[in-house]
Motif scaffolding. Structure first.
Motif, PDB file in Angstrom:
ATOM      1  N   UNK A  36       6.298 -13.099  -7.170  1.00  0.00           N
ATOM      2  CA  UNK A  36       5.509 -11.652  -6.638  1.00  0.00           C
ATOM      3  C   UNK A  36       5.869 -11.935  -5.495  1.00  0.00           C
ATOM      4  N   UNK A  37       6.951 -11.195  -5.098  1.00  0.00           N
ATOM      5  CA  UNK A  37       6.745 -11.041  -3.756  1.00  0.00           C
ATOM      6  C   UNK A  37       5.971 -10.178  -2.553  1.00  0.00           C
ATOM      7  N   UNK A  38       5.506  -9.292  -3.151  1.00  0.00           N
ATOM      8  CA  UNK A  38       4.834  -8.161  -2.310  1.00  0.00           C
ATOM      9  C   UNK A  38       3.100  -9.250  -2.397  1.00  0.00           C
ATOM     10  N   UNK A  39       2.534  -9.624  -1.160  1.00  0.00           N
ATOM     11  CA  UNK A  39       1.339 -10.321  -0.787  1.00  0.00           C
ATOM     12  C   UNK A  39       0.450  -8.937  -0.601  1.00  0.00           C
ATOM     13  N   UNK A  40      -1.136  -9.204  -0.900  1.00  0.00           N
ATOM     14  CA  UNK A  40      -1.774  -8.333  -0.222  1.00  0.00           C
ATOM     15  C   UNK A  40      -2.480  -8.777   1.496  1.00  0.00           C
ATOM     16  N   UNK A  41      -2.135 -10.401   1.313  1.00  0.00           N
ATOM     17  CA  UNK A  41      -2.660 -10.534   2.841  1.00  0.00           C
ATOM     18  C   UNK A  41      -1.596 -10.022   4.240  1.00  0.00           C
ATOM     19  N   UNK A  42      -0.147 -10.174   3.253  1.00  0.00           N
ATOM     20  CA  UNK A  42       1.010  -9.820   4.499  1.00  0.00           C
ATOM     21  C   UNK A  42       0.785  -8.543   4.864  1.00  0.00           C
ATOM     22  N   UNK A  43       0.566  -7.310   4.349  1.00  0.00           N
ATOM     23  CA  UNK A  43       0.220  -6.123   4.683  1.00  0.00           C
ATOM     24  C   UNK A  43      -1.405  -5.131   4.935  1.00  0.00           C
ATOM     25  N   UNK A  44      -2.188  -5.760   4.167  1.00  0.00           N
ATOM     26  CA  UNK A  44      -3.462  -5.617   4.675  1.00  0.00           C
ATOM     27  C   UNK A  44      -4.229  -5.422   5.285  1.00  0.00           C
ATOM     28  N   UNK A  45      -4.318  -5.273   6.498  1.00  0.00           N
ATOM     29  CA  UNK A  45      -4.186  -4.393   8.138  1.00  0.00           C
ATOM     30  C   UNK A  45      -2.803  -2.966   8.094  1.00  0.00           C
ATOM     31  N   UNK A  46      -2.820  -2.942   7.421  1.00  0.00           N
ATOM     32  CA  UNK A  46      -1.588  -1.684   7.596  1.00  0.00           C
ATOM     33  C   UNK A  46      -2.142  -0.790   6.705  1.00  0.00           C
ATOM     34  N   UNK A  47      -3.358  -1.402   6.306  1.00  0.00           N
ATOM     35  CA  UNK A  47      -4.476   0.008   4.886  1.00  0.00           C
ATOM     36  C   UNK A  47      -5.465  -0.001   5.624  1.00  0.00           C
ATOM     37  N   UNK A  48      -5.461   0.203   6.864  1.00  0.00           N
ATOM     38  CA  UNK A  48      -6.939   0.325   7.420  1.00  0.00           C
ATOM     39  C   UNK A  48      -6.693   1.322   8.317  1.00  0.00           C
ATOM     40  N   UNK A  49      -7.452   2.203   8.464  1.00  0.00           N
ATOM     41  CA  UNK A  49      -7.707   3.547   9.278  1.00  0.00           C
ATOM     42  C   UNK A  49      -8.032   4.038  10.019  1.00  0.00           C
ATOM     43  N   UNK A  50      -6.896   3.390  10.754  1.00  0.00           N
ATOM     44  CA  UNK A  50      -7.286   3.908  11.689  1.00  0.00           C
ATOM     45  C   UNK A  50      -6.395   4.862  12.189  1.00  0.00           C
ATOM     46  N   UNK A  51      -6.624   4.900  13.830  1.00  0.00           N
ATOM     47  CA  UNK A  51      -5.933   6.425  14.827  1.00  0.00           C
ATOM     48  C   UNK A  51      -4.396   6.232  14.651  1.00  0.00           C
ATOM     49  N   UNK A  52      -4.146   6.589  14.678  1.00  0.00           N
ATOM     50  CA  UNK A  52      -2.298   7.081  14.836  1.00  0.00           C
ATOM     51  C   UNK A  52      -1.798   7.360  15.978  1.00  0.00           C
ATOM     52  N   UNK A  53      -1.400   6.740  16.792  1.00  0.00           N
ATOM     53  CA  UNK A  53      -1.224   6.518  18.001  1.00  0.00           C
ATOM     54  C   UNK A  53       0.049   7.782  18.122  1.00  0.00           C
ATOM     55  N   UNK A  54       0.975   7.473  17.459  1.00  0.00           N
ATOM     56  CA  UNK A  54       1.614   8.496  17.782  1.00  0.00           C
ATOM     57  C   UNK A  54       1.844  10.038  17.628  1.00  0.00           C
ATOM     58  N   UNK A  96       6.281  -3.226  13.821  1.00  0.00           N
ATOM     59  CA  UNK A  96       6.922  -2.169  15.055  1.00  0.00           C
ATOM     60  C   UNK A  96       5.898  -0.956  15.111  1.00  0.00           C
ATOM     61  N   UNK A  97       5.304  -0.673  13.861  1.00  0.00           N
ATOM     62  CA  UNK A  97       4.455   0.804  13.434  1.00  0.00           C
ATOM     63  C   UNK A  97       4.246   0.273  12.759  1.00  0.00           C
ATOM     64  N   UNK A  98       2.642   0.332  12.631  1.00  0.00           N
ATOM     65  CA  UNK A  98       1.917  -0.012  11.538  1.00  0.00           C
ATOM     66  C   UNK A  98       1.255   1.229  10.665  1.00  0.00           C
ATOM     67  N   UNK A  99       1.508   2.487  11.065  1.00  0.00           N
ATOM     68  CA  UNK A  99       1.486   3.535  10.637  1.00  0.00           C
ATOM     69  C   UNK A  99       3.039   4.208  10.130  1.00  0.00           C
ATOM     70  N   UNK A 100       3.960   3.423  10.307  1.00  0.00           N
ATOM     71  CA  UNK A 100       5.265   3.714   9.076  1.00  0.00           C
ATOM     72  C   UNK A 100       5.468   3.700   7.711  1.00  0.00           C
ATOM     73  N   UNK A 101       4.572   5.094   7.370  1.00  0.00           N
ATOM     74  CA  UNK A 101       4.585   5.127   5.657  1.00  0.00           C
ATOM     75  C   UNK A 101       5.675   4.804   5.054  1.00  0.00           C
ATOM     76  N   UNK A 102       6.949   5.140   5.259  1.00  0.00           N
ATOM     77  CA  UNK A 102       7.586   4.955   4.970  1.00  0.00           C
ATOM     78  C   UNK A 102       7.835   3.837   3.918  1.00  0.00           C
TER      79      UNK A 102
END
Length: 435
Positions: A30-48, A247-253
């Protein structure tokens, strides 16, 4: 069978992005660990996104107060293009096109920079032949000629004019130039020299890091992550998607890349779907539903898979995407008996748009699915076999050769396909093993 993998996507030069579960895959690390990226799944404002909207309002007011300033239109076009990249809303790309064409008319076709901007917009729309027309105009005008020559390489690659692209690469050669290096990497990847391509991308990354330019860093990290994935260096790929998100928590790519890792490497469809569901709220594009359909196929959930395909088709019908989803449609329609002739028609359109090995593969694949194995082989023999290192094309070639009783140990790429299972996705594993 369906496979829609992630592709090398560049906001700089726009190279256009995925069914039997096997027990042997459960021991994958297993490579994708939720603790690594869960903070990027928070529905905050997209500053860009917020800043782009504010800037559009600012420049629109300036233009309304002084409509003689065509440069305001250029600013607005760039901002609408940025909105398209952030949200995936195709209407923003068309708004940018309209503004650029109006601007071009005002300057009476005399600004190379505007021709390049129009070409860039048309590349995003997969209107490559039209893009070439505008780049040729820019080249004649001569203003910032090097920028035009770089884009010419991009368009020649998309049109399958590889000799012209190679010549253009020689013209722009500068090993200290970021733009040159990323194009050299694309060329190396095209000719099957993936390790060399990665080394060149890593050199480009050093330049981006030294420049302190955050957008360049985001771009190189996410695209290097793609290259690592192509090379089956999945841990490295994951690390660089995370660096992008730092660098950009809203980088959907980058998030989509992690969703693919969760699905294809970790074989964790639930985790992958959680990420895709989040992306869907932020950056909705039709291919997300095809990705979802593949994941549901892996779960043997036929109802949800069909529903995802329905949502894909509904989104296409509600929006004019032009030819941007032709490849996806050919692959999809070939799965349905009543749509195979339509798949063939679209494949022929793609040949006209961009006569590359990838487009000819779609044509050969369409004939194969119609049962015309001989015609499929003729096309593959002339245009795809030994013409591309793309795993999906190698897979189609394998089946076409087999159907024509021409598959041998010497011309088989089965071992290479088995090594590309991460890139191809788990839904193809049993088919490849049974070739």
């Amino acid at each position: 069978m369906r496979k829609y993998k992630l592709h090398f996507i560049s906001t700089l030069f726009f190279s256009f992005f995925i069914s039997c579960n096997s027990n042997s895959d459960q021991d994958k690390m297993e490579i994708a660990k939720k603790n690594d990226y869960k903070s990027y799944l928070v529905n905050d404002k997209n500053i860009k996104l917020e800043n782009a909207k504010k800037d559009i309002d600012f420049w629109q007011k300036k233009y309304d107060n002084n409509s003689n300033q065509y440069t305001y239109l250029i600013k607005l076009a760039g901002l609408y293009s940025q909105l398209f990249e952030i949200t995936g809303n195709i209407e923003n790309l068309y708004t940018a096109e309209k503004l650029l064409l109006e601007c071009n008319a005002r300057v009476k076709d005399k600004k190379a920079s505007i021709h390049r901007a129009i070409a860039r917009n048309y590349i995003s729309q997969h209107r490559f032949k039209e893009a070439l027309i505008y780049l040729d105009k820019a080249l004649v005008l001569g203003e910032n000629k090097l920028d035009t020559q770089k884009m010419l390489f991009d368009v020649y690659m998309e049109l399958g004019s590889f000799d012209l692209a190679k010549n253009q690469l020689t013209i722009i050669q500068d090993f200290n130039d970021f733009d040159y290096l990323i194009r050299l990497a694309k060329w190396n990847d095209h000719i099957g020299q993936l390790d060399d391509a990665i080394k060149v991308m890593e050199k480009a990354m050093v330049l981006a890091d030294n420049s302190k330019n955050q957008e360049l860093k985001e771009w190189i990290y996410s695209n290097l992550a793609d290259f690592y994935g192509h090379a089956d260096r999945v841990e490295d790929s994951y690390a660089y998607y995370l660096k992008t998100l730092e660098l950009d928590k809203n980088n959907m790519y980058a998030l989509k890349g992690i969703a693919w890792i969760a699905f294809s490497n970790d074989r964790n469809p639930e985790k992958s779907l959680e990420i895709i569901d989040y992306i869907e709220k932020k950056h909705l594009t039709p291919d997300l539903y095809l990705f979802k359909s593949d994941v549901y196929d892996f779960q043997n959930n036929d109802l949800k898979s069909k529903n995802a395909i329905k949502k894909y088709l509904d989104l296409l019908s509600k929006n004019n995407y032009g030819d941007m989803y032709n490849k996806y449609n050919v692959l999809l329609y070939n799965e349905f008996s009543d749509k195979k002739n339509q798949a063939l028609e679209i494949a022929q359109i793609e040949i006209n748009n961009r006569p590359t090995p990838e487009s000819y593969d779609l044509l050969a694949w369409s004939y194969y699915n119609l049962g015309d194995f001989e015609k499929a082989y003729e096309i593959a023999r002339d245009f795809t076999i030994n013409k591309s290192h793309e795993p999906s094309i190698l897979f189609h070639n394998e089946l076409i050769l087999k159907a024509n009783n021409k598959l041998t140990k010497e011309n088989s790429n089965k071992e290479e396909l088995l090594e590309s299972l991460y890139e191809l996705g788990p839904n193809l594993e049993s088919q490849i093993k049974n070739i």
